[in-house]
Motif scaffolding. Structure first.
Motif, mmCIF file in Angstrom:
data_model
loop_
_atom_site.group_PDB
_atom_site.id
_atom_site.type_symbol
_atom_site.label_atom_id
_atom_site.label_comp_id
_atom_site.label_asym_id
_atom_site.label_seq_id
_atom_site.Cartn_x
_atom_site.Cartn_y
_atom_site.Cartn_z
ATOM 1 N N LEU A 120 -49.272 29.298 -20.953
ATOM 2 C CA LEU A 120 -49.158 28.142 -21.831
ATOM 3 C C LEU A 120 -47.692 27.808 -22.104
ATOM 4 N N LEU A 121 -46.861 28.825 -22.244
ATOM 5 C CA LEU A 121 -45.438 28.606 -22.473
ATOM 6 C C LEU A 121 -44.718 28.063 -21.233
ATOM 7 N N CYS A 122 -45.291 28.260 -20.063
ATOM 8 C CA CYS A 122 -44.700 27.729 -18.826
ATOM 9 C C CYS A 122 -45.051 26.263 -18.597
ATOM 10 N N LEU A 123 -46.050 25.747 -19.268
ATOM 11 C CA LEU A 123 -46.519 24.390 -19.006
ATOM 12 C C LEU A 123 -45.478 23.294 -19.259
ATOM 13 N N PRO A 124 -44.607 23.395 -20.264
ATOM 14 C CA PRO A 124 -43.599 22.326 -20.413
ATOM 15 C C PRO A 124 -42.688 22.185 -19.201
ATOM 16 N N PHE A 125 -42.532 23.221 -18.401
ATOM 17 C CA PHE A 125 -41.664 23.160 -17.231
ATOM 18 C C PHE A 125 -42.312 22.441 -16.050
ATOM 19 N N VAL A 126 -43.621 22.213 -16.115
ATOM 20 C CA VAL A 126 -44.308 21.500 -15.041
ATOM 21 C C VAL A 126 -45.059 20.285 -15.569
ATOM 22 N N TYR A 127 -44.777 19.876 -16.779
ATOM 23 C CA TYR A 127 -45.435 18.718 -17.386
ATOM 24 C C TYR A 127 -45.213 17.488 -16.509
ATOM 25 N N PRO A 128 -46.281 16.799 -16.086
ATOM 26 C CA PRO A 128 -46.129 15.682 -15.140
ATOM 27 C C PRO A 128 -45.721 14.363 -15.808
ATOM 28 N N SER A 129 -44.519 14.317 -16.345
ATOM 29 C CA SER A 129 -44.029 13.067 -16.926
ATOM 30 C C SER A 129 -43.606 12.124 -15.812
ATOM 31 N N MET A 130 -43.478 10.842 -16.134
ATOM 32 C CA MET A 130 -43.098 9.855 -15.115
ATOM 33 C C MET A 130 -41.691 10.131 -14.594
ATOM 34 N N ASN A 131 -40.767 10.506 -15.468
ATOM 35 C CA ASN A 131 -39.406 10.811 -15.020
ATOM 36 C C ASN A 131 -39.372 12.006 -14.081
ATOM 37 N N ARG A 132 -40.159 13.040 -14.402
ATOM 38 C CA ARG A 132 -40.200 14.222 -13.540
ATOM 39 C C ARG A 132 -40.821 13.865 -12.189
ATOM 40 N N CYS A 133 -41.884 13.086 -12.197
ATOM 41 C CA CYS A 133 -42.518 12.697 -10.932
ATOM 42 C C CYS A 133 -41.546 11.921 -10.051
ATOM 43 N N LYS A 134 -40.799 11.020 -10.645
ATOM 44 C CA LYS A 134 -39.832 10.237 -9.864
ATOM 45 C C LYS A 134 -38.695 11.122 -9.347
ATOM 46 N N SER A 135 -38.221 12.008 -10.171
ATOM 47 C CA SER A 135 -37.082 12.838 -9.750
ATOM 48 C C SER A 135 -37.466 13.859 -8.684
ATOM 49 N N GLU A 136 -38.726 14.267 -8.648
ATOM 50 C CA GLU A 136 -39.143 15.278 -7.675
ATOM 51 C C GLU A 136 -39.351 14.705 -6.283
ATOM 52 N N VAL A 137 -39.476 13.394 -6.158
ATOM 53 C CA VAL A 137 -39.657 12.791 -4.829
ATOM 54 C C VAL A 137 -38.365 12.159 -4.306
ATOM 55 N N GLU A 138 -37.270 12.381 -4.996
ATOM 56 C CA GLU A 138 -35.973 11.856 -4.551
ATOM 57 C C GLU A 138 -35.194 12.949 -3.837
ATOM 58 N N ALA A 139 -34.405 12.545 -2.886
ATOM 59 C CA ALA A 139 -33.529 13.491 -2.174
ATOM 60 C C ALA A 139 -32.367 13.842 -3.071
ATOM 61 N N GLU A 140 -31.959 15.083 -3.046
ATOM 62 C CA GLU A 140 -30.852 15.526 -3.896
ATOM 63 C C GLU A 140 -29.579 15.620 -3.105
#
Length: 140
Positions: A120-140
């Motif tokens: 349960l404490l790990c869930l904030p690190f994988v919370y599927p927010s819109m900003n996180r979804c967008k940042s995870e599909v971008e090239a770094e």
């Protein structure tokens, strides 16, 4: 992207509500807890199995998008890959969390409760927010 995020969020919320529903049902006395507390052999097997699943699942879920193959697929296929790998990542945390919650009330062994709390404490690190979804599909 919004549809993919909503699907991931639905899985996220459903699993949390399911786990908290079990807590409410058992804590209010609607269902009897500790039904399997005398079965020490099966308790040992479940504790061992869930410890491996919890520790391995937490590590893999938190590092999954850093693996080169996964990252390359996220950048190239975007939404389809995000749904596939995001669902796997959430499943690695949420399915054992729900299992640990139920096993805690079946055996009344605090090890299961602590593992569910860790997940349960790990869930904030994988919370599927819109900003996180967008940042995870971008090239770094």
């Amino acid at each position: 992207m919004k549809e993919t995020r909503n699907q991931l969020m639905a899985f996220f919320v459903f699993a949390i509500v399911f786990a908290f529903g079990a807590v409410v049902v058992y804590e209010t006395g609607f269902m009897e807890s500790g039904l399997f507390s005398e079965r020490k052999t099966s308790e040992f097997i479940f504790v061992s199995l869930m410890e491996l699943l919890t520790l391995g699942g937490v590590f893999l879920a938190l590092r999954l998008f850093k693996f080169q193959k996964v990252h390359d697929e996220l950048v190239s296929k975007k939404e389809h890959a995000l749904f596939k790998w995001g669902l796997l990542r959430l499943g690695l945390l949420l399915i054992p969390m729900v299992g640990n919650t139920y096993l805690y009330y079946m055996y009344m062994n605090t090890t299961f409760g602590y593992m569910a709390i860790i997940q349960l404490l790990c869930l904030p690190f994988v919370y599927p927010s819109m900003n996180r979804c967008k940042s995870e599909v971008e090239a770094e």
